[in-house]
Design an enzyme around this catalytic site. Structure first.
Site, PDB file in Angstrom:
ATOM      1  N   CYS A 130     139.747 132.030 -33.985  1.00  0.00           N
ATOM      2  CA  CYS A 130     140.869 132.798 -34.523  1.00  0.00           C
ATOM      3  C   CYS A 130     142.086 131.908 -34.726  1.00  0.00           C
ATOM      4  CB  CYS A 130     141.195 133.954 -33.576  1.00  0.00           C
ATOM      5  SG  CYS A 130     142.604 134.919 -34.129  1.00  0.00           S
ATOM      6  N   CYS A 133     145.440 133.542 -33.922  1.00  0.00           N
ATOM      7  CA  CYS A 133     145.734 133.685 -32.494  1.00  0.00           C
ATOM      8  C   CYS A 133     146.120 132.338 -31.877  1.00  0.00           C
ATOM      9  CB  CYS A 133     144.518 134.188 -31.711  1.00  0.00           C
ATOM     10  SG  CYS A 133     143.592 135.484 -32.508  1.00  0.00           S
ATOM     11  N   ASP A 134     145.400 131.272 -32.237  1.00  0.00           N
ATOM     12  CA  ASP A 134     145.527 130.010 -31.502  1.00  0.00           C
ATOM     13  C   ASP A 134     146.187 128.883 -32.292  1.00  0.00           C
ATOM     14  OD1 ASP A 134     144.174 131.281 -29.434  1.00  0.00           O
ATOM     15  OD2 ASP A 134     142.213 130.677 -30.201  1.00  0.00           O
TER      16      ASP A 134
END
Ligand code: NAP
Length: 304
Positions: A130, A133-134
């Site tokens: 992701c 997200c990261d």
């Protein structure tokens, strides 16, 4: 007992909840992670009709608010066991039993893995599924992303905003993703595209230090020094929950455009269904169709 349980609070599940709630049914939506599904981790949505451009989180929030304001109840609990065969549909989330007259399965699909050495061991230590997200952890660093679909292209563009360099590894010489995204990726100066290349190993002791790739045409191999590897090689269904009850095809729940399954009162919507086009708009469309057909089924029960 409620009229309808929806499993999954992505665009398919929440659209189903909106339609069912507006039809006057009591609806419980079960969600194991976050509402919005894959859209919640999409940097930007710009192909949903009438919305020119919207952040994935905002899109998800709007869907959630719309469904709950109309009366659907969202429970943050993952379904762990189901019995969909009888007239009363039973869904367990751990010890808690939920019962309904009808069920819509809208549990989406999960990111597929690469299955190369190092992936499992370094997952969460530089290997991510992701970018939204990261990606922020890799500000100013060099990363790699694997895949050639819309997710990989969107993620590459997203990472390029943060990272010094993004290596995009794709196994063919043209992208599967849309032209508009492909053109944007090709034009981006800090994205290095490695066509015809497959990852062979993710290397590193305790964190990712490099990605080994091999050219499928020339056989040339190299290890690119990177501190993060993002995997975007497509989706895979995860339907163990309903195995043995619902008919599956390649892991997807078998259903046509009416979203009806082999069991009465059980419908399926979105990416988890056998279908040709997996987009937010088609997931939302499935949600509406499944809810309308579930509503017809509920009315037929009331008439009995
Ligand atoms: P996808 O469209 O299935 O693309 C997967 C990509 O990964 C393909 O390029 C494929 O290569 C490659 N691949 C698959 N297995 C591989 C492996 N083992 N090693 C290396 N490469 C591998 O998946 P997606 O990008 O996750 O998208 C899923 C669905 O969501 C699609 O329908 C997509 O259009 C949609 N989506 C839409 C948008 C948007 O419209 N903005 C954004 C995100 C996702 P090949 O091309 O050679 O098969």
């Amino acid at each position: 007992m409620v009229d309808l349980i929806v499993i999954g609070a992505g665009p398919a599940g929440l659209s189903a909840a909106i339609y069912a709630a507006r039809a006057g049914h009591t609806v419980t939506v079960l969600e194991e992670l976050v509402f919005g599904g894959q859209v919640a981790t999409t940097p930007e949505v710009e192909n949903y009709p009438a919305i020119r451009k919207i952040d994935g989180v905002e899109f998800s929030m709007n869907l959630y608010n719309q469904a709950t304001e109309l009366g659907a109840k969202v429970e943050f609990a993952g379904a762990t066991k189901v019995d969909l065969t009888g007239p009363v549909k039973q869904v367990w989330a751990g010890e808690t039993l939920y019962e309904a007259k009808a069920v819509i399965l809208a549990n989406g699909a999960k990111r597929r893995k690469l299955d190369v050495p190092g992936e499992e061991r370094l997952s969460g230590k530089g290997v991510s599924y992701c970018a939204t997200c990261d990606g922020a952890f890799y500000r100013g660093k060099v990363t790699a992303i694997v895949g050639g679909g819309n997710t990989a292209l969107e993620d590459a563009l997203f990472l390029a905003n943060n990272c010094e360099t993004v290596h995009l590894i794709h196994r063919r010489d043209s992208f599967r993703g849309s032209k508009i995204l492909s053109d944007a990726v090709i034009a981006r100066k800090n994205i290095v595209i490695h066509y015809d290349s497959i990852p062979t190993e993710i290397v590193g002791e305790s964190t990712v230090e490099g990605l080994s790739i091999s050219n499928v045409k020339t056989g040339a191999a190299e290890t690119i020094p990177v501190s993060g590897v993002f995997v975007a090689v497509g989706l895979a269904p995860d339907n163990h929950l309903v195995e043995g009850q619902l008919e599956l095809e390649n892991g997807y729940v078998k259903a046509g455009e009416d979203c009806a399954t082999n069991l009465p009162g059980v419908f399926v919507a979105g990416d988890t269904r056998t279908k040709a086009v997996r987009q937010i708009v088609t997931a939302a469309s499935d949600g509406a169709v499944a809810a309308v057909n579930a509503s017809t089924y509920l009315s037929s029960l009331a008439a009995e």
